[in-house]
Scaffold this active site. Structure first.
Site, mmCIF file in Angstrom:
data_model
loop_
_atom_site.group_PDB
_atom_site.id
_atom_site.type_symbol
_atom_site.label_atom_id
_atom_site.label_comp_id
_atom_site.label_asym_id
_atom_site.label_seq_id
_atom_site.Cartn_x
_atom_site.Cartn_y
_atom_site.Cartn_z
ATOM 1 N N ARG A 176 38.942 24.952 -48.723
ATOM 2 C CA ARG A 176 40.297 25.233 -48.221
ATOM 3 C C ARG A 176 41.282 24.173 -48.704
ATOM 4 N NH1 ARG A 176 40.936 28.104 -43.136
ATOM 5 N NH2 ARG A 176 42.320 26.512 -42.293
ATOM 6 N N ARG A 180 44.487 18.166 -56.459
ATOM 7 C CA ARG A 180 45.626 18.350 -57.368
ATOM 8 C C ARG A 180 45.680 17.275 -58.448
ATOM 9 N NH1 ARG A 180 49.247 19.440 -52.347
ATOM 10 N NH2 ARG A 180 48.626 21.593 -51.920
ATOM 11 N N ARG A 253 32.591 25.683 -32.943
ATOM 12 C CA ARG A 253 32.999 24.300 -32.766
ATOM 13 C C ARG A 253 34.206 24.269 -31.844
ATOM 14 N NH1 ARG A 253 30.574 20.139 -32.468
ATOM 15 N NH2 ARG A 253 31.922 18.671 -33.549
ATOM 16 N N ARG A 287 42.127 13.478 -36.248
ATOM 17 C CA ARG A 287 43.513 13.337 -36.700
ATOM 18 C C ARG A 287 44.453 13.170 -35.518
ATOM 19 N NH1 ARG A 287 44.796 19.648 -38.711
ATOM 20 N NH2 ARG A 287 44.157 20.587 -36.756
ATOM 21 N N GLU A 307 42.865 14.493 -31.740
ATOM 22 C CA GLU A 307 41.862 15.562 -31.709
ATOM 23 C C GLU A 307 40.442 15.032 -31.782
ATOM 24 O OE1 GLU A 307 42.428 19.004 -34.396
ATOM 25 O OE2 GLU A 307 44.545 18.458 -34.315
ATOM 26 N N TYR A 352 36.724 32.493 -39.948
ATOM 27 C CA TYR A 352 37.595 31.307 -39.907
ATOM 28 C C TYR A 352 38.934 31.719 -40.546
ATOM 29 C CZ TYR A 352 38.411 26.234 -40.938
ATOM 30 O OH TYR A 352 38.877 24.946 -41.036
ATOM 31 N N ASP A 354 43.257 31.981 -40.708
ATOM 32 C CA ASP A 354 44.556 31.435 -40.334
ATOM 33 C C ASP A 354 45.401 32.524 -39.679
ATOM 34 O OD1 ASP A 354 44.344 28.777 -41.041
ATOM 35 O OD2 ASP A 354 44.881 29.144 -43.130
HETATM 36 P P1 FAD Z 1 43.043 33.779 -30.210
HETATM 37 O O1 FAD Z 1 44.352 33.160 -30.513
HETATM 38 O O2 FAD Z 1 41.869 32.910 -29.943
HETATM 39 O O3 FAD Z 1 43.245 34.788 -28.989
HETATM 40 C C1 FAD Z 1 42.166 35.365 -28.291
HETATM 41 C C2 FAD Z 1 42.567 35.455 -26.823
HETATM 42 O O4 FAD Z 1 41.584 36.266 -26.142
HETATM 43 C C3 FAD Z 1 42.590 34.121 -26.119
HETATM 44 O O5 FAD Z 1 43.864 33.889 -25.544
HETATM 45 C C4 FAD Z 1 41.479 34.222 -25.063
HETATM 46 O O6 FAD Z 1 41.799 33.559 -23.864
HETATM 47 C C5 FAD Z 1 41.362 35.721 -24.860
HETATM 48 N N1 FAD Z 1 40.036 36.139 -24.407
HETATM 49 C C6 FAD Z 1 38.865 35.969 -25.079
HETATM 50 N N2 FAD Z 1 37.842 36.483 -24.374
HETATM 51 C C7 FAD Z 1 38.358 36.999 -23.221
HETATM 52 C C8 FAD Z 1 37.794 37.663 -22.110
HETATM 53 N N3 FAD Z 1 36.480 37.927 -22.029
HETATM 54 N N4 FAD Z 1 38.620 38.052 -21.099
HETATM 55 C C9 FAD Z 1 39.960 37.793 -21.184
HETATM 56 N N5 FAD Z 1 40.541 37.171 -22.225
HETATM 57 C C10 FAD Z 1 39.757 36.775 -23.243
HETATM 58 N N6 FAD Z 1 46.198 28.950 -38.223
HETATM 59 C C11 FAD Z 1 47.228 28.759 -39.104
HETATM 60 O O7 FAD Z 1 47.677 29.707 -39.749
HETATM 61 N N7 FAD Z 1 47.801 27.511 -39.263
HETATM 62 C C12 FAD Z 1 47.372 26.427 -38.560
HETATM 63 O O8 FAD Z 1 47.906 25.335 -38.738
HETATM 64 C C13 FAD Z 1 46.285 26.611 -37.650
HETATM 65 N N8 FAD Z 1 45.823 25.549 -36.945
HETATM 66 C C14 FAD Z 1 44.812 25.740 -36.060
HETATM 67 C C15 FAD Z 1 44.368 24.633 -35.333
HETATM 68 C C16 FAD Z 1 43.351 24.790 -34.415
HETATM 69 C C17 FAD Z 1 42.894 23.600 -33.642
HETATM 70 C C18 FAD Z 1 42.749 26.063 -34.223
HETATM 71 C C19 FAD Z 1 41.631 26.232 -33.246
HETATM 72 C C20 FAD Z 1 43.179 27.160 -34.943
HETATM 73 C C21 FAD Z 1 44.199 27.017 -35.872
HETATM 74 N N9 FAD Z 1 44.687 28.095 -36.602
HETATM 75 C C22 FAD Z 1 45.719 27.908 -37.506
HETATM 76 C C23 FAD Z 1 44.100 29.450 -36.456
HETATM 77 C C24 FAD Z 1 44.831 30.315 -35.400
HETATM 78 O O9 FAD Z 1 44.759 29.687 -34.141
HETATM 79 C C25 FAD Z 1 44.149 31.675 -35.342
HETATM 80 O O10 FAD Z 1 44.161 32.291 -36.618
HETATM 81 C C26 FAD Z 1 44.771 32.673 -34.354
HETATM 82 O O11 FAD Z 1 45.137 32.063 -33.146
HETATM 83 C C27 FAD Z 1 43.769 33.764 -34.088
HETATM 84 O O12 FAD Z 1 44.321 34.728 -33.233
HETATM 85 P P2 FAD Z 1 43.349 35.687 -32.407
HETATM 86 O O13 FAD Z 1 44.214 36.659 -31.689
HETATM 87 O O14 FAD Z 1 42.290 36.214 -33.307
HETATM 88 O O15 FAD Z 1 42.562 34.737 -31.398
HETATM 89 N N1 UDP Z 2 38.549 18.180 -44.434
HETATM 90 C C1 UDP Z 2 38.065 16.917 -44.708
HETATM 91 N N2 UDP Z 2 38.947 15.883 -44.766
HETATM 92 C C2 UDP Z 2 40.284 16.037 -44.550
HETATM 93 C C3 UDP Z 2 40.767 17.327 -44.265
HETATM 94 C C4 UDP Z 2 39.871 18.384 -44.209
HETATM 95 O O1 UDP Z 2 36.870 16.740 -44.869
HETATM 96 O O2 UDP Z 2 41.037 15.054 -44.603
HETATM 97 C C5 UDP Z 2 37.578 19.317 -44.377
HETATM 98 C C6 UDP Z 2 37.060 19.555 -42.961
HETATM 99 O O3 UDP Z 2 35.728 19.995 -43.039
HETATM 100 C C7 UDP Z 2 37.976 20.660 -42.477
HETATM 101 C C8 UDP Z 2 38.132 21.493 -43.751
HETATM 102 O O4 UDP Z 2 38.203 20.511 -44.800
HETATM 103 O O5 UDP Z 2 37.399 21.408 -41.444
HETATM 104 C C9 UDP Z 2 39.349 22.368 -43.804
HETATM 105 O O6 UDP Z 2 40.495 21.587 -43.491
HETATM 106 P P1 UDP Z 2 41.735 22.233 -42.748
HETATM 107 O O7 UDP Z 2 42.813 21.216 -42.618
HETATM 108 O O8 UDP Z 2 42.058 23.521 -43.399
HETATM 109 O O9 UDP Z 2 41.079 22.494 -41.311
HETATM 110 P P2 UDP Z 2 41.628 23.263 -40.020
HETATM 111 O O10 UDP Z 2 43.001 23.794 -40.356
HETATM 112 O O11 UDP Z 2 40.639 24.333 -39.819
HETATM 113 O O12 UDP Z 2 41.618 22.242 -38.963
#
Ligand code: FAD
Ligand code: UDP
Length: 377
Positions: A176, A180, A253, A287, A307, A352, A354
């Protein structure tokens, strides 16, 4: 008597909310959306903390995509403000260098003055290791930049984040992050990089604001599944949970977020860029992210998240490797056999993804469902 609802939707994140909006708006369906949490927007939820600073409850969410249909759809519910995410990572002697690795990173780290892409390419070429089958995340990095940069920036970070060595994770995880040869220090290079102008939650409020959509929060699917009647179910929770972990648990995770705030008199900021990565395995967090960089908010204090990766807790990240893929496939076969249930989203498809990918997946899933519903029985 007819059913209470045409469709019951479990989860008010992107997947559930988009399915609700589409089914209500396009097909005039009566929809109930439930979520076990006390808010909508799923993991994209943002809110003003006790200091009045807009923060994301589940860690930094940066919106970026090359797929304009996704932007066009979301733009019905939000205005945007430009934001290009930047990250630095801590190298030896507390030196902060740009991440993804670029020409500046190499020059700062090695005290060099490489000036062209070709020079940097030659630098990587000298160090990279031949990899026959690009299978693991270790392969993905050493094949591009060699072992030293891999050890410095990827191994410790990934072992913390995933509690697995990169050699035990699918190549796609570390792939991911690009490598560069130029000086572009943006985390993403997508053509569209903007944040919802009034935040994610406000965007979801508008999406769900429809006379045919009812939202019930703090509602667990298992507690209501036998009390409600509906024709169709859209499920966005964990797929193994839906089937009572019949074949065993799919691993996820998790993370713990520590929210901190410090005074910034005059509206200053604490970090040079939004995120500072900590690749050292002995530092217990991965981070720190300062939200005002991302939101553009001006305030007398600044809030940031630290985090900590965890094994237990909310299921945030599906873990991509051969074993989990095989287990998921068994659950997918059960799901495919259910005509009246649609599985969509990060947890239900164990992918996994976005945000922009989940939006695209939900829009496509809606189209397929609508075509099926329109077909004669
Ligand atoms: P979710 O957002 O997980 O929604 C699922 C919902 O279902 C939840 O609110 C949950 O409570 C509910 N639910 C589940 N089971 C039940 C149940 N049995 N009963 C009632 N309710 C239930 N994406 C990006 O594009 N850019 C980013 O920078 C980015 N950063 C991220 C950082 C982190 C730490 C994480 C974890 C994810 C990140 N993502 C990012 C990914 C992004 O969060 C997801 O792509 C998106 O939220 C997925 O949407 P979803 O609807 O599939 O799931
Ligand atoms: N990663 C790493 N070092 C960094 C940034 C990312 O090893 O400084 C690895 C790590 O395994 C991470 C993955 O690259 O889970 C993808 O990074 P990204 O920032 O896309 O993670 P996320 O958005 O899922 O937190």
């Amino acid at each position: 008597m007819g059913n209470d609802f045409n469709t019951l939707i479990v989860g008010a994140g992107y997947a559930g909310s988009i399915m609700a909006e589409r089914l209500a708006t396009e097909l005039d369906q009566r929809i109930l959306v439930i979520d076990r949490r006390d808010h909508i927007a799923g993991n994209a939820y943002d809110y003003h903390d006790e200091h009045g600073v807009l923060v994301h409850r589940y860690g930094p969410h940066i919106f970026h995509t090359n797929h304009m249909p996704v932007v066009d759809y979301l733009s019905r519910f939000t205005e945007w403000r430009p934001y290009e995410h930047r990250v630095v990572t801590r190298a030896k002697d507390d030196l902060l260098v740009p991440m993804p690795i670029n020409r500046t990173t190499i020059n700062m780290l090695y005290g060099l003055d490489l000036r062209t892409d070709d020079e940097v390419e030659a630098f990587y070429a000298e160090r990279r290791e031949p990899v026959e089958l690009m299978k693991t995340s270790e392969d993905a990095v050493v094949a591009k930049v060699g072992r030293e940069l891999y050890e410095l920036f990827f191994r410790g970070y990934t072992r913390k984040q995933w509690q697995r060595d990169p050699s035990e994770l699918h190549a796609s995880v570390c792939a991911r992050i690009p490598i560069r040869t130029n000086t572009d220090d943006r985390y993403f290079t997508d053509s569209f990089q903007q944040m919802p102008a009034e935040g994610y939650t406000r965007m979801f409020e508008r999406m769900l604001d429809h006379p045919n959509i009812e939202v019930r929060l703090r509602t667990e699917f298992d507690d209501v599944r036998d009390d409600l009647t509906y024709d169709h179910l859209v499920y966005t929770g964990t797929i193994d949970g839906f089937f009572d972990h019949r074949y065993g648990e799919l691993p996820y995770r998790s993370l713990e977020f520590e929210l901190k705030n410090e005074p910034t008199p005059g509206g200053g900021l604490l970090q040079p860029v939004a995120s500072v990565n900590e690749p050292d395995y002995d530092v217990p967090y991965t981070r720190t992210t300062e939200y005002r960089h991302m939101t553009g908010q001006v305030a007398e204090s600044s809030s940031y998240h630290v985090e900590y990766p965890r094994s237990e807790g909310e299921p945030y990240y599906p873990i991509p490797n051969d074993e989990t893929r095989a287990l998921y496939k068994r659950y997918e076969a059960l799901a495919d056999a259910l005509d009246d249930v649609t599985f969509v989203g990060r947890l239900a498809r164990y992918q996994y993804l976005d945000m922009h990918q989940v939006v695209a997946q939900a829009l496509t899933t809606y189209e397929k469902l609508a075509t099926r519903l329109a077909a004669p029985a």
